[in-house]
Write a protein that holds these residues in place. Sequence first.
Motif, mmCIF file in Angstrom:
data_model
loop_
_atom_site.group_PDB
_atom_site.id
_atom_site.type_symbol
_atom_site.label_atom_id
_atom_site.label_comp_id
_atom_site.label_asym_id
_atom_site.label_seq_id
_atom_site.Cartn_x
_atom_site.Cartn_y
_atom_site.Cartn_z
ATOM 1 N N LEU A 2 0.876 -1.176 0.000
ATOM 2 C CA LEU A 2 0.000 0.000 0.000
ATOM 3 C C LEU A 2 0.906 1.217 0.000
ATOM 4 N N PHE A 3 0.569 2.209 -0.783
ATOM 5 C CA PHE A 3 1.389 3.420 -0.844
ATOM 6 C C PHE A 3 0.612 4.581 -0.219
ATOM 7 N N LEU A 4 1.269 5.228 0.723
ATOM 8 C CA LEU A 4 0.703 6.407 1.385
ATOM 9 C C LEU A 4 1.617 7.571 1.048
ATOM 10 N N ARG A 5 1.170 8.395 0.085
ATOM 11 C CA ARG A 5 2.025 9.481 -0.391
ATOM 12 C C ARG A 5 1.599 10.818 0.224
ATOM 13 N N PHE A 6 2.516 11.384 0.999
ATOM 14 C CA PHE A 6 2.249 12.686 1.621
ATOM 15 C C PHE A 6 2.483 13.814 0.615
ATOM 16 N N SER A 7 1.737 14.892 0.773
ATOM 17 C CA SER A 7 1.973 16.096 -0.022
ATOM 18 C C SER A 7 3.177 16.839 0.548
ATOM 19 N N GLY A 8 3.822 17.606 -0.318
ATOM 20 C CA GLY A 8 4.867 18.532 0.137
ATOM 21 C C GLY A 8 6.255 17.938 0.137
ATOM 22 N N CYS A 9 7.223 18.779 -0.221
ATOM 23 C CA CYS A 9 8.626 18.387 -0.155
ATOM 24 C C CYS A 9 9.440 19.622 0.229
ATOM 25 N N TRP A 43 2.014 -4.370 4.362
ATOM 26 C CA TRP A 43 3.088 -3.383 4.214
ATOM 27 C C TRP A 43 2.565 -2.072 3.650
ATOM 28 N N ILE A 44 2.981 -0.997 4.264
ATOM 29 C CA ILE A 44 2.704 0.345 3.733
ATOM 30 C C ILE A 44 4.038 0.995 3.390
ATOM 31 N N VAL A 45 4.132 1.543 2.187
ATOM 32 C CA VAL A 45 5.287 2.371 1.820
ATOM 33 C C VAL A 45 4.863 3.828 2.015
ATOM 34 N N ILE A 46 5.504 4.468 2.972
ATOM 35 C CA ILE A 46 5.194 5.870 3.285
ATOM 36 C C ILE A 46 6.162 6.730 2.487
ATOM 37 N N THR A 47 5.624 7.555 1.595
ATOM 38 C CA THR A 47 6.485 8.277 0.679
ATOM 39 C C THR A 47 5.968 9.691 0.468
ATOM 40 N N GLY A 48 6.545 10.382 -0.502
ATOM 41 C CA GLY A 48 6.138 11.765 -0.753
ATOM 42 C C GLY A 48 6.503 12.159 -2.181
ATOM 43 N N GLY A 49 6.856 13.405 -2.342
ATOM 44 C CA GLY A 49 7.336 14.434 -1.448
ATOM 45 C C GLY A 49 8.310 13.915 -0.384
ATOM 46 N N LEU A 76 5.660 -0.847 8.421
ATOM 47 C CA LEU A 76 5.868 0.469 7.825
ATOM 48 C C LEU A 76 7.238 0.594 7.173
ATOM 49 N N ALA A 77 7.211 0.869 5.879
ATOM 50 C CA ALA A 77 8.430 1.226 5.158
ATOM 51 C C ALA A 77 8.336 2.704 4.815
ATOM 52 N N ILE A 78 9.478 3.389 4.797
ATOM 53 C CA ILE A 78 9.460 4.809 4.448
ATOM 54 C C ILE A 78 10.524 5.082 3.401
ATOM 55 N N GLU A 79 10.239 6.058 2.541
ATOM 56 C CA GLU A 79 11.208 6.536 1.558
ATOM 57 C C GLU A 79 11.427 8.018 1.834
ATOM 58 N N THR A 80 12.651 8.371 2.217
ATOM 59 C CA THR A 80 12.935 9.754 2.600
ATOM 60 C C THR A 80 14.189 10.255 1.894
ATOM 61 N N ASN A 81 14.275 11.588 1.739
ATOM 62 C CA ASN A 81 15.489 12.138 1.118
ATOM 63 C C ASN A 81 16.623 12.324 2.129
ATOM 64 N N GLY A 82 16.374 12.035 3.391
ATOM 65 C CA GLY A 82 17.440 12.004 4.398
ATOM 66 C C GLY A 82 17.791 13.346 5.015
ATOM 67 N N SER A 83 17.094 14.402 4.625
ATOM 68 C CA SER A 83 17.463 15.737 5.102
ATOM 69 C C SER A 83 16.816 16.097 6.437
ATOM 70 N N ILE A 84 15.935 15.221 6.942
ATOM 71 C CA ILE A 84 15.224 15.494 8.197
ATOM 72 C C ILE A 84 15.510 14.360 9.183
ATOM 73 N N ALA A 85 15.808 14.730 10.443
ATOM 74 C CA ALA A 85 16.060 13.722 11.484
ATOM 75 C C ALA A 85 14.770 13.432 12.238
ATOM 76 N N PRO A 86 14.218 12.231 12.117
ATOM 77 C CA PRO A 86 13.051 11.896 12.933
ATOM 78 C C PRO A 86 13.480 11.648 14.388
ATOM 79 N N SER A 87 12.532 11.754 15.309
ATOM 80 C CA SER A 87 12.851 11.426 16.703
ATOM 81 C C SER A 87 13.195 9.943 16.783
#
Length: 206
Positions: A28-35, A76-82, A103-114
Amino acid sequence: MASEKQYQINEIFYSLQGEGVRAGTAALFLRFSGCNLSCSKESHGFDCDTEFVSGRSLSAREIINALRECSVNCEWIVITGGEPLLQLDEALTSALKEHGYKLAIETNGSIAPSGELLDSLDWITCSPKVAEHAIRLQRCDELKYVRAHGQGIPKPKLKDAPNKLISPAFSGEQLDQKNLEWCIALAKEHPDWRLSVQQHKVWRVR
Ligand code: SF4
């Protein structure tokens, strides 16, 4: 009663993961708005091909309902964006996990999650689009760089990633033969890296 927190969601759909180590698996793909970036050929060697501007406001409950409508079998959910880490929080990952999702995530690495948010993720793909000194992500399972012809092998800050991949830049939806051949040569020269092609574009699935 307090109103439910809203997330800006670009789209929710069911398909196959097309790239990376988990390619070919249903998700399942959950695509957030915004980058927080705007990648272009001039700045990054490729143009961003993802529409992440539009979106609708959904609560965690509405997101889960929409996921369930797409598939009741897929866990499985792929959490992506943006860039999903602009909005993703522990409240949402907890709600998703309570419903049995991985939960899988695809990130550009520029933000540090808690630390808590990071620990709630089962698979982290980092595809850096900023200079190495600007990487804030603490760790990942899969590190993936897009390479165009002439771009060298990366020297990643996240060098301990267990899976390191190079992905040839496409020309729109078309596989660019020159970039592919370049990446094949890079992978042969640097066996600790492997080739990853955006196969969903070849398969013509979303
Ligand atoms: S980080 Fe990804 S989504 Fe954001 S502009 Fe660059 S390629 Fe597009």
